[in-house]
Design a protein around this motif. Structure first.
Motif, PDB file in Angstrom:
ATOM      1  N   THR A 119       0.830  -1.209   0.000  1.00  0.00           N
ATOM      2  CA  THR A 119       0.000   0.000   0.000  1.00  0.00           C
ATOM      3  C   THR A 119       0.858   1.251   0.000  1.00  0.00           C
ATOM      4  OG1 THR A 119      -1.734  -1.172   1.191  1.00  0.00           O
ATOM      5  CG2 THR A 119      -1.831   1.238   1.219  1.00  0.00           C
ATOM      6  N   ALA A 120       1.904   1.251   0.814  1.00  0.00           N
ATOM      7  CA  ALA A 120       2.796   2.417   0.887  1.00  0.00           C
ATOM      8  C   ALA A 120       3.501   2.629  -0.440  1.00  0.00           C
ATOM      9  CB  ALA A 120       3.810   2.218   2.015  1.00  0.00           C
ATOM     10  N   CYS A 121       3.969   1.546  -1.044  1.00  0.00           N
ATOM     11  CA  CYS A 121       4.649   1.636  -2.324  1.00  0.00           C
ATOM     12  C   CYS A 121       3.715   2.175  -3.394  1.00  0.00           C
ATOM     13  CB  CYS A 121       5.179   0.258  -2.721  1.00  0.00           C
ATOM     14  SG  CYS A 121       6.041   0.231  -4.304  1.00  0.00           S
ATOM     15  N   HIS A 122       2.487   1.656  -3.388  1.00  0.00           N
ATOM     16  CA  HIS A 122       1.499   2.108  -4.364  1.00  0.00           C
ATOM     17  C   HIS A 122       1.191   3.585  -4.176  1.00  0.00           C
ATOM     18  CE1 HIS A 122      -2.500   2.488  -6.260  1.00  0.00           C
ATOM     19  NE2 HIS A 122      -1.979   1.627  -7.118  1.00  0.00           N
ATOM     20  N   ALA A 123       1.073   4.013  -2.914  1.00  0.00           N
ATOM     21  CA  ALA A 123       0.780   5.419  -2.638  1.00  0.00           C
ATOM     22  C   ALA A 123       1.903   6.321  -3.125  1.00  0.00           C
ATOM     23  CB  ALA A 123       0.563   5.618  -1.134  1.00  0.00           C
ATOM     24  N   ARG A 124       3.172   5.871  -2.940  1.00  0.00           N
ATOM     25  CA  ARG A 124       4.302   6.684  -3.367  1.00  0.00           C
ATOM     26  C   ARG A 124       4.343   6.833  -4.885  1.00  0.00           C
ATOM     27  NH1 ARG A 124       7.199   3.697   0.498  1.00  0.00           N
ATOM     28  NH2 ARG A 124       8.150   2.411  -1.146  1.00  0.00           N
ATOM     29  N   ASN A 125       3.833   5.801  -5.602  1.00  0.00           N
ATOM     30  CA  ASN A 125       3.899   5.809  -7.058  1.00  0.00           C
ATOM     31  C   ASN A 125       2.629   6.352  -7.709  1.00  0.00           C
ATOM     32  OD1 ASN A 125       6.480   4.693  -7.150  1.00  0.00           O
ATOM     33  ND2 ASN A 125       5.684   2.611  -6.921  1.00  0.00           N
ATOM     34  N   THR A 126       1.731   6.888  -6.932  1.00  0.00           N
ATOM     35  CA  THR A 126       0.486   7.412  -7.460  1.00  0.00           C
ATOM     36  C   THR A 126       0.543   8.937  -7.488  1.00  0.00           C
ATOM     37  OG1 THR A 126      -0.726   5.519  -6.606  1.00  0.00           O
ATOM     38  CG2 THR A 126      -2.013   7.460  -7.194  1.00  0.00           C
ATOM     39  N   ALA A 127       0.311   9.507  -8.662  1.00  0.00           N
ATOM     40  CA  ALA A 127       0.399  10.955  -8.833  1.00  0.00           C
ATOM     41  C   ALA A 127      -0.843  11.641  -8.263  1.00  0.00           C
ATOM     42  CB  ALA A 127       0.544  11.275 -10.310  1.00  0.00           C
ATOM     43  N   PRO A 128      -0.742  12.931  -7.951  1.00  0.00           N
ATOM     44  CA  PRO A 128      -1.921  13.688  -7.508  1.00  0.00           C
ATOM     45  C   PRO A 128      -2.992  13.701  -8.599  1.00  0.00           C
ATOM     46  CG  PRO A 128       0.109  14.928  -7.124  1.00  0.00           C
ATOM     47  CD  PRO A 128       0.481  13.741  -7.953  1.00  0.00           C
ATOM     48  N   LEU A 129      -4.240  13.858  -8.191  1.00  0.00           N
ATOM     49  CA  LEU A 129      -5.352  13.866  -9.134  1.00  0.00           C
ATOM     50  C   LEU A 129      -5.267  15.082 -10.046  1.00  0.00           C
ATOM     51  CD1 LEU A 129      -7.981  12.282  -9.781  1.00  0.00           C
ATOM     52  CD2 LEU A 129      -9.171  13.892  -8.287  1.00  0.00           C
ATOM     53  N   PRO A 130      -5.291  14.895 -11.375  1.00  0.00           N
ATOM     54  CA  PRO A 130      -5.258  16.041 -12.286  1.00  0.00           C
ATOM     55  C   PRO A 130      -6.478  16.943 -12.096  1.00  0.00           C
ATOM     56  CG  PRO A 130      -4.820  13.997 -13.458  1.00  0.00           C
ATOM     57  CD  PRO A 130      -5.295  13.615 -12.095  1.00  0.00           C
TER      58      PRO A 130
END
Length: 327
Positions: free
Chosen positions: A20-31
């Motif tokens: 979950t932490a890894c996924h969160a780090r690799n997820t960009a802010p919402l355009p």
């Protein structure tokens, strides 16, 4: 045994937290979201009203992998917008433009990679395109429609998004103004149809109905065909499971590249199989080798409209005329 079970539980929880932490780090802010009062948030927004009927079109996925953490499309991406308009929106809506004024919003679609993640995570990402299309449809109805009857049209992710919008907001759809809903490339079940208050098409001139299909060849397994999928054959415009001949195919218009189109009269026969998919014979080798088969062997998802392009165009005209003649 209790110690082993506890250790296993702790390791499982640690792995889940790490993922979950890894996924969160690799997820960009919402355009940034769209403002549908501005033309730039529409692929097509008819300025000249030349037909008595509109079509509101929601395009399929055009935002492909790799996502690189950007699972939601950025509407300021000029290249993505240009490719979406040229290769998809203009292409599919050409089947409707002879009979309808076109309204096709841009929206923050999800990357195709989202389809491969868990259902809970996918649902969270889908909230963004659903919110955008709900807003776009409301804006269209309140500011652009001017009381005209309309068709709904979509494909793939667009059909899924429009399906969710209508299921969550049943009062949005004025059934009296709906000419028909062409929504191939996704599964609609009896439960969906019941909740939407729509019947499947059983004749070419039926109005207020839904038309959906998912094209495969022999042995094809489409990820857009789920249990309980319903289907309308775009050669007969009904749900009969008999095979309808290629002589009923008014012509395919197949996108190969921006520079190359294949026009093939009487392109294919088609039948509805027991899984609710639209099954066709494998296309001739000289055509098959040019097709985009990214979803797997014998899965012709990309060509749901293309293989039946002129049948769709003729049918849109017939249903619009049938609707207008009733009024």
């Amino acid at each position: 045994m209790k110690i082993r079970s506890s250790l296993f539980a702790i390791l499982t929880l640690a792995f889940m937290l790490m993922f979950t932490a890894c996924h969160a780090r690799n997820t960009a802010p919402l355009p940034e979201g769209p403002d549908y009062s501005q033309n730039r948030y529409w692929s097509i927004r008819a300025e000249k009203i030349s037909h008595p009927v509109d079509v509101f079109f929601v395009h399929p996925t055009t935002y492909g992998p790799p996502a690189n953490g950007h699972f939601i499309a950025d509407l300021t991406d000029k290249m993505l917008n240009e490719v979406t308009d040229r290769d998809t929106v203009d292409w599919i809506t050409a089947a409707f433009s002879g009979s309808c004024n076109i309204f096709a919003p841009r929206y923050r679609q999800v990357n195709i990679a989202v389809m491969k993640i868990g259902e809970a995570e996918k649902k969270r990402y889908m909230e963004t395109p659903v919110s955008d299309i709900k807003t776009a449809f409301k804006y269209y109805l309140d500011n652009l429609n001017d009381g005209r009857p309309f068709l709904l049209a979509s494909h793939s992710q667009g059909s899924n998004v429009m399906q969710l919008v209508l299921l969550d907001n049943p009062d949005l759809l004025d059934h009296d103004k709906l000419v028909a809903a062409y929504m191939p490339g996704w599964t609609f079940t009896d439960k969906d149809l019941d909740e939407l208050g729509l019947e499947l098409s059983e004749s070419p001139d039926q109005t207020g109905c839904l038309i959906t299909w998912n094209t495969i060849g022999p042995g094809g397994i489409s990820p857009t065909v789920s249990e309980g999928a319903k289907c309308v054959n775009p050669l007969s415009w009904n749900t009969s499971k008999k095979e309808f001949p290629a002589s009923m195919n008014a012509g395919a218009k197949i996108f190969i590249s921006p520079e190359k189109t294949l026009e093939v009269k009487h392109f294919t026969s088609a039948r509805i199989n027991n899984e609710g998919a639209l099954e066709i014979p494998t296309p001739p080798e000289n055509i098959a080798k040019q097709l985009n088969m990214s979803l797997g062997k014998e899965v012709y998802h990309r060509y749901d409209y293309d293989f039946f392009f002129h049948n769709v165009a003729q049918n849109v005209k017939k249903r619009c005329e049938a609707y207008l003649n009733k009024k």
